[in-house]
Design an enzyme around this catalytic site. Sequence first.
Site, PDB file in Angstrom:
ATOM      1  N   LYS A 208      39.884  11.649 -24.666  1.00 10.20           N
ATOM      2  CA  LYS A 208      39.915  11.317 -23.238  1.00 10.20           C
ATOM      3  C   LYS A 208      41.316  10.876 -22.820  1.00 10.20           C
ATOM      4  CE  LYS A 208      37.743   8.165 -19.948  1.00 10.20           C
ATOM      5  NZ  LYS A 208      36.635   7.242 -19.688  1.00 10.20           N
ATOM      6  N   GLU A 214      44.389   7.827 -34.273  1.00 10.66           N
ATOM      7  CA  GLU A 214      43.703   8.627 -35.295  1.00 10.66           C
ATOM      8  C   GLU A 214      43.719  10.102 -34.918  1.00 10.66           C
ATOM      9  OE1 GLU A 214      42.587   5.829 -33.962  1.00 10.66           O
ATOM     10  OE2 GLU A 214      41.266   4.711 -35.317  1.00 10.66           O
ATOM     11  N   GLY A 269      33.543   7.507 -22.921  1.00  8.21           N
ATOM     12  CA  GLY A 269      33.585   8.291 -24.156  1.00  8.21           C
ATOM     13  C   GLY A 269      32.209   8.506 -24.761  1.00  8.21           C
ATOM     14  N   ARG A 270      31.418   7.431 -24.834  1.00  8.94           N
ATOM     15  CA  ARG A 270      30.102   7.555 -25.475  1.00  8.94           C
ATOM     16  C   ARG A 270      29.072   8.191 -24.557  1.00  8.94           C
ATOM     17  NH1 ARG A 270      31.850   2.659 -24.443  1.00  8.94           N
ATOM     18  NH2 ARG A 270      30.711   1.160 -23.156  1.00  8.94           N
ATOM     19  N   GLU A 355      28.098  -0.202 -28.469  1.00 10.84           N
ATOM     20  CA  GLU A 355      29.357  -0.292 -27.731  1.00 10.84           C
ATOM     21  C   GLU A 355      29.067  -0.633 -26.262  1.00 10.84           C
ATOM     22  OE1 GLU A 355      32.767   2.257 -29.147  1.00 10.84           O
ATOM     23  OE2 GLU A 355      32.604   2.963 -27.098  1.00 10.84           O
ATOM     24  N   HIS A 386      12.050   5.735 -48.832  1.00 17.71           N
ATOM     25  CA  HIS A 386      12.246   5.515 -50.267  1.00 17.71           C
ATOM     26  C   HIS A 386      13.405   4.565 -50.520  1.00 17.71           C
ATOM     27  CE1 HIS A 386       9.293   8.616 -51.308  1.00 17.71           C
ATOM     28  NE2 HIS A 386       9.642   9.054 -50.111  1.00 17.71           N
ATOM     29  N   LYS A 506      42.587  -0.651 -31.425  1.00 17.39           N
ATOM     30  CA  LYS A 506      43.647   0.325 -31.179  1.00 17.39           C
ATOM     31  C   LYS A 506      45.021  -0.367 -31.167  1.00 17.39           C
ATOM     32  CE  LYS A 506      40.742   3.665 -28.713  1.00 17.39           C
ATOM     33  NZ  LYS A 506      40.602   4.678 -27.673  1.00 17.39           N
TER      34      LYS A 506
HETATM   35  C1  G6Q Z   1      33.708   5.331 -26.234  1.00 19.22           C
HETATM   36  C2  G6Q Z   1      34.854   4.573 -26.695  1.00 19.22           C
HETATM   37  C3  G6Q Z   1      35.561   5.148 -27.895  1.00 19.22           C
HETATM   38  C4  G6Q Z   1      36.416   6.366 -27.594  1.00 19.22           C
HETATM   39  C5  G6Q Z   1      37.324   6.639 -28.773  1.00 19.22           C
HETATM   40  C6  G6Q Z   1      38.194   7.855 -28.556  1.00 19.22           C
HETATM   41  O1  G6Q Z   1      33.013   5.026 -25.290  1.00 19.22           O
HETATM   42  O2  G6Q Z   1      35.714   4.336 -25.653  1.00 19.22           O
HETATM   43  O3  G6Q Z   1      34.663   5.467 -28.925  1.00 19.22           O
HETATM   44  O4  G6Q Z   1      35.612   7.469 -27.307  1.00 19.22           O
HETATM   45  O5  G6Q Z   1      38.105   5.515 -29.023  1.00 19.22           O
HETATM   46  O6  G6Q Z   1      38.973   7.750 -27.413  1.00 19.22           O
HETATM   47  P1  G6Q Z   1      39.733   8.992 -26.850  1.00 19.22           P
HETATM   48  O7  G6Q Z   1      38.723  10.022 -26.451  1.00 19.22           O
HETATM   49  O8  G6Q Z   1      40.535   8.498 -25.695  1.00 19.22           O
HETATM   50  O9  G6Q Z   1      40.590   9.539 -27.957  1.00 19.22           O
END
Ligand code: G6Q
Length: 550
Positions: A208, A214, A269-270, A355, A386, A506
């Site tokens: 996003k 990462e 994001g989620r 989250e 199990h 981050k």
């Molecule tokens: C989701 C969070 C988090 C995010 C990641 C990746 O709701 O904000 O999980 O999706 O940190 O972020 P970017 O898409 O900006 O790389």
Amino acid sequence: MTSPPLTQRPAWNALTAHGRAMKACHLRELFGEDPTRGLRFHVEAEGLYFDYSKNLITDETLGLLAQLARESEVEQRRDAMFAGQHLNESENRAVLHVALRMPSYASLVVDGVDVVAEVHRVLERMATFSDQIRSGAWRGHTNRPIRNVVNIGIGGSDLGPVMAYEALRHYAQRDLTFRFVSNVDATDFVEAVRDLDAQETLFIISSKTFGTLETLTNAASARRWLIDQLGDEAAVAKHFVAVSTNAAKVAAFGIDVANMFEFWDWVGGRYSMESAIGLSTMIAIGPALFFEMLAGFYAMDEHFVRTPITENLPMLLGLLAVWNRNFLGFPTVGVMPYDQYLHRLPAYLQQLTMESNGKHVTLSGDRVNYETGPIYWGEPGTNGQHSFYQLIHQGTTVVPVDFIGFVNSLNPLGDHHDILMSNVFAQAQALAFGKTEEELRHEGADERALKHRVMEGNRPSNVILANELSPRLLGLLVALYEHSVFVQGVIWDVDSFDQWGVELGKQLAAGIIPELTATDPVELAHDSSTNALISYYRSLKQNGRNDDDH
Ligand code: G6Q
């Protein structure tokens, strides 16, 4: 919010007293008193059968929970979300994942823009691109068709795509290989590409912000890998696309913005798996089935908006979660899909729920004086049975469980499916009713083991059944949980759409990276534990890899 603080709402106080009384009841009695209970406490809607009768509730509980929802203005907040109001207060943003699945004939103008038109413009571009990849019309740098798709992203830019790909693998174009790289641990990338031919590999860089360390680290390694293999910088153009809200950073990375699929800051994001973040899903199952998945999301949205509280699936799921968390004091929820294709659903829901509602202040910034989001976790059945189900049956922590199962298997084979599903019914039954000493004695159990074999029961569960796992069903299911999370967040009066705890991570590592990579001696100014750990790491690293270790 105009309603009083949560613990001052009349329904809260009534539920607190009622919860104390209900703790003294047993599901055995509740079922004994009312032979129709199993039918009365269920809702069937949009092809989902939701049995919530094995919760420690009565009609009074439901009435009070509905009252709590009204006193918390859940319906008004829901309508405000659908109207595009800035519900994400700490980031001053609209919360509009629901616009991602509105049909093309709908219109929703937010901050002066028709967001539905924007959504469908991007969906059309995704569809064209997906068709090109699926048909082999899109050629790589050496004119070979794409056979491998690697999504690079993390958190919300990974968990949705990987969960949806696994869930819908049955519907995927099988001559395409999909991989998902998220961890900055190089092992993730190296293992994902080791058997792939760069000439036939497409990387989707999903971020996003396009600023996540990462993802950018993995994307840079992917780029080097591709150029090393193909010997030409120009190869990037045909082997990299981006999914992002940040065109400037995409261009700075070296991806042509013509190959960027856009989404917007009003998609969390989620909450993004059905936006362009779902590009890998669309390539896997094709645009038509992707649109069916969107229709499933939309059907649940409509149900959520139009159905009275006590018939409303997300309202009930959310209210029961609040009941279990706040009034019965259960700290965790187990999500157990009895479907192998849904094996990443618990991880996906873990992010969605924790989250969103893992918050300790109200929207106005006051410390809450009640519990908020429970811990979500799970594994597919029957595997969990199990292992950790032991604790669920006989441990001292009560774990309410959501069981998810299907009437028909996508892979009918012998009697596998009836065996699988008999376990859903049996587990929910055993959790609720347990097994008494008398019953065990009657069965002739060995006296020495009697006490150990007693199951107290009275452990709540929900059972969600549907005909079969389809793209539409997945949309319904995810939207059900999204809105359930929303209901809980409104009652707890938290911002379900920010994630400052994630942002912290981050920032923190950024300060330490130079201390780990520096070759000259560095002065460490952390706490004594962090200083010692970093010093140990540096000294071992300087000594090189120890052959004894492998
Ligand atoms: C989701 C969070 C988090 C995010 C990641 C990746 O709701 O904000 O999980 O999706 O940190 O972020 P970017 O898409 O900006 O790389």
